[in-house]
Design a protein around this motif. Structure first.
Motif, PDB file in Angstrom:
ATOM      1  N   MET A   1       0.816  -1.196   0.000  1.00 33.57           N
ATOM      2  CA  MET A   1       0.000   0.000   0.000  1.00 33.57           C
ATOM      3  C   MET A   1       0.860   1.260   0.000  1.00 33.57           C
ATOM      4  O   MET A   1       0.499   2.252  -0.602  1.00 33.57           O
ATOM      5  CB  MET A   1      -0.926  -0.034   1.217  1.00 33.57           C
ATOM      6  N   SER A   2       2.006   1.234   0.621  1.00 34.31           N
ATOM      7  CA  SER A   2       2.881   2.397   0.710  1.00 34.31           C
ATOM      8  C   SER A   2       3.396   2.806  -0.674  1.00 34.31           C
ATOM      9  O   SER A   2       3.477   3.985  -0.975  1.00 34.31           O
ATOM     10  CB  SER A   2       4.047   2.085   1.637  1.00 34.31           C
ATOM     11  N   SER A   3       3.758   1.828  -1.487  1.00 32.76           N
ATOM     12  CA  SER A   3       4.274   2.154  -2.816  1.00 32.76           C
ATOM     13  C   SER A   3       3.183   2.759  -3.694  1.00 32.76           C
ATOM     14  O   SER A   3       3.477   3.583  -4.571  1.00 32.76           O
ATOM     15  CB  SER A   3       4.876   0.922  -3.477  1.00 32.76           C
ATOM     16  N   ARG A   4       1.947   2.385  -3.496  1.00 36.04           N
ATOM     17  CA  ARG A   4       0.844   2.953  -4.260  1.00 36.04           C
ATOM     18  C   ARG A   4       0.691   4.442  -3.944  1.00 36.04           C
ATOM     19  O   ARG A   4       0.460   5.245  -4.837  1.00 36.04           O
ATOM     20  CB  ARG A   4      -0.443   2.196  -3.960  1.00 36.04           C
ATOM     21  N   TRP A   5       0.800   4.813  -2.670  1.00 35.33           N
ATOM     22  CA  TRP A   5       0.713   6.215  -2.280  1.00 35.33           C
ATOM     23  C   TRP A   5       1.869   7.027  -2.846  1.00 35.33           C
ATOM     24  O   TRP A   5       1.691   8.155  -3.292  1.00 35.33           O
ATOM     25  CB  TRP A   5       0.672   6.352  -0.747  1.00 35.33           C
ATOM     26  N   ARG A   6       3.066   6.448  -2.811  1.00 35.96           N
ATOM     27  CA  ARG A   6       4.227   7.142  -3.385  1.00 35.96           C
ATOM     28  C   ARG A   6       4.015   7.411  -4.871  1.00 35.96           C
ATOM     29  O   ARG A   6       4.306   8.497  -5.365  1.00 35.96           O
ATOM     30  CB  ARG A   6       5.496   6.325  -3.189  1.00 35.96           C
ATOM     31  N   PHE A   7       3.526   6.403  -5.569  1.00 34.21           N
ATOM     32  CA  PHE A   7       3.263   6.565  -6.995  1.00 34.21           C
ATOM     33  C   PHE A   7       2.201   7.631  -7.223  1.00 34.21           C
ATOM     34  O   PHE A   7       2.342   8.484  -8.107  1.00 34.21           O
ATOM     35  CB  PHE A   7       2.814   5.230  -7.603  1.00 34.21           C
ATOM     36  N   LEU A   8       1.136   7.622  -6.437  1.00 35.44           N
ATOM     37  CA  LEU A   8       0.058   8.585  -6.585  1.00 35.44           C
ATOM     38  C   LEU A   8       0.558  10.009  -6.317  1.00 35.44           C
ATOM     39  O   LEU A   8       0.261  10.933  -7.085  1.00 35.44           O
ATOM     40  CB  LEU A   8      -1.094   8.244  -5.642  1.00 35.44           C
ATOM     41  N   VAL A   9       1.350  10.191  -5.271  1.00 31.29           N
ATOM     42  CA  VAL A   9       1.895  11.514  -4.957  1.00 31.29           C
ATOM     43  C   VAL A   9       2.814  11.987  -6.077  1.00 31.29           C
ATOM     44  O   VAL A   9       2.759  13.142  -6.515  1.00 31.29           O
ATOM     45  CB  VAL A   9       2.629  11.497  -3.596  1.00 31.29           C
ATOM     46  N   ALA A  10       3.686  11.111  -6.572  1.00 32.40           N
ATOM     47  CA  ALA A  10       4.599  11.475  -7.655  1.00 32.40           C
ATOM     48  C   ALA A  10       3.824  11.832  -8.923  1.00 32.40           C
ATOM     49  O   ALA A  10       4.152  12.804  -9.609  1.00 32.40           O
ATOM     50  CB  ALA A  10       5.576  10.343  -7.930  1.00 32.40           C
ATOM     51  N   ALA A  11       2.774  11.070  -9.235  1.00 30.72           N
ATOM     52  CA  ALA A  11       1.977  11.341 -10.426  1.00 30.72           C
ATOM     53  C   ALA A  11       1.249  12.684 -10.305  1.00 30.72           C
ATOM     54  O   ALA A  11       1.189  13.459 -11.266  1.00 30.72           O
ATOM     55  CB  ALA A  11       0.975  10.219 -10.659  1.00 30.72           C
ATOM     56  N   VAL A  12       0.708  12.980  -9.130  1.00 21.93           N
ATOM     57  CA  VAL A  12       0.011  14.255  -8.924  1.00 21.93           C
ATOM     58  C   VAL A  12       0.992  15.420  -9.030  1.00 21.93           C
ATOM     59  O   VAL A  12       0.696  16.450  -9.660  1.00 21.93           O
ATOM     60  CB  VAL A  12      -0.716  14.268  -7.563  1.00 21.93           C
ATOM     61  N   LEU A  13       2.180  15.291  -8.445  1.00 18.94           N
ATOM     62  CA  LEU A  13       3.183  16.348  -8.533  1.00 18.94           C
ATOM     63  C   LEU A  13       3.645  16.569  -9.972  1.00 18.94           C
ATOM     64  O   LEU A  13       3.786  17.714 -10.419  1.00 18.94           O
ATOM     65  CB  LEU A  13       4.375  16.027  -7.643  1.00 18.94           C
ATOM     66  N   LEU A  14       3.880  15.505 -10.711  1.00 20.46           N
ATOM     67  CA  LEU A  14       4.284  15.637 -12.111  1.00 20.46           C
ATOM     68  C   LEU A  14       3.172  16.274 -12.949  1.00 20.46           C
ATOM     69  O   LEU A  14       3.423  17.122 -13.804  1.00 20.46           O
ATOM     70  CB  LEU A  14       4.678  14.285 -12.689  1.00 20.46           C
ATOM     71  N   GLY A  15       1.950  15.849 -12.714  1.00 20.95           N
ATOM     72  CA  GLY A  15       0.820  16.428 -13.447  1.00 20.95           C
ATOM     73  C   GLY A  15       0.636  17.902 -13.132  1.00 20.95           C
ATOM     74  O   GLY A  15       0.396  18.721 -14.023  1.00 20.95           O
ATOM     75  N   GLY A  16       0.766  18.263 -11.855  1.00 25.69           N
ATOM     76  CA  GLY A  16       0.657  19.671 -11.459  1.00 25.69           C
ATOM     77  C   GLY A  16       1.761  20.511 -12.070  1.00 25.69           C
ATOM     78  O   GLY A  16       1.535  21.641 -12.508  1.00 25.69           O
ATOM     79  N   THR A  17       2.980  19.969 -12.104  1.00 28.95           N
ATOM     80  CA  THR A  17       4.095  20.683 -12.714  1.00 28.95           C
ATOM     81  C   THR A  17       3.854  20.882 -14.205  1.00 28.95           C
ATOM     82  O   THR A  17       4.104  21.967 -14.746  1.00 28.95           O
ATOM     83  CB  THR A  17       5.407  19.915 -12.486  1.00 28.95           C
ATOM     84  N   ALA A  18       3.355  19.858 -14.879  1.00 28.03           N
ATOM     85  CA  ALA A  18       3.072  19.976 -16.312  1.00 28.03           C
ATOM     86  C   ALA A  18       2.004  21.039 -16.570  1.00 28.03           C
ATOM     87  O   ALA A  18       2.132  21.839 -17.503  1.00 28.03           O
ATOM     88  CB  ALA A  18       2.628  18.627 -16.864  1.00 28.03           C
TER      89      ALA A  18
END
Length: 70
Positions: free
Chosen positions: A1-18
Motif C-alpha cells: 500500500m505504501s508504494s501505491r501512495w508514493r506513486f500517486l503523490v509522484a503522479a500528482v506532482l508531475l501532473g501539477g508541474t506539467a
C-alpha cells in the motif's frame, strides 16, 4: 500500500508541474524602447563601427533589437 501512495503523490506532482508549465507558456513581451542604433557611435573620444549580424545569428537570437559594434 505504501508504494501505491508514493506513486500517486509522484503522479500528482508531475501532473501539477506539467499544468503549471503549460499555463506559463506565453509569448515573450518586448516593451517599446528606443532602437539600439540611436546609441551614439562616439563616446568620450572613443569611436565605433557597426558590424552587421548574419541571418544565421539573427535566427538564433530570435525577435528583438541587436547591435554589434567594434
Amino acid at each position: 500500500m505504501s508504494s501505491r501512495w508514493r506513486f500517486l503523490v509522484a503522479a500528482v506532482l508531475l501532473g501539477g508541474t506539467a499544468l503549471l508549465l503549460q499555463a506559463r507558456n506565453r509569448a515573450e513581451i518586448i516593451p517599446p524602447h528606443e532602437p539600439l542604433d540611436s546609441f551614439p557611435r562616439t563616446l568620450q573620444g572613443w569611436t565605433s563601427v557597426d558590424v552587421p549580424l548574419t541571418k544565421d545569428v539573427l535566427d538564433v537570437l530570435g525577435p528583438g533589437d541587436f547591435l554589434l559594434r567594434d
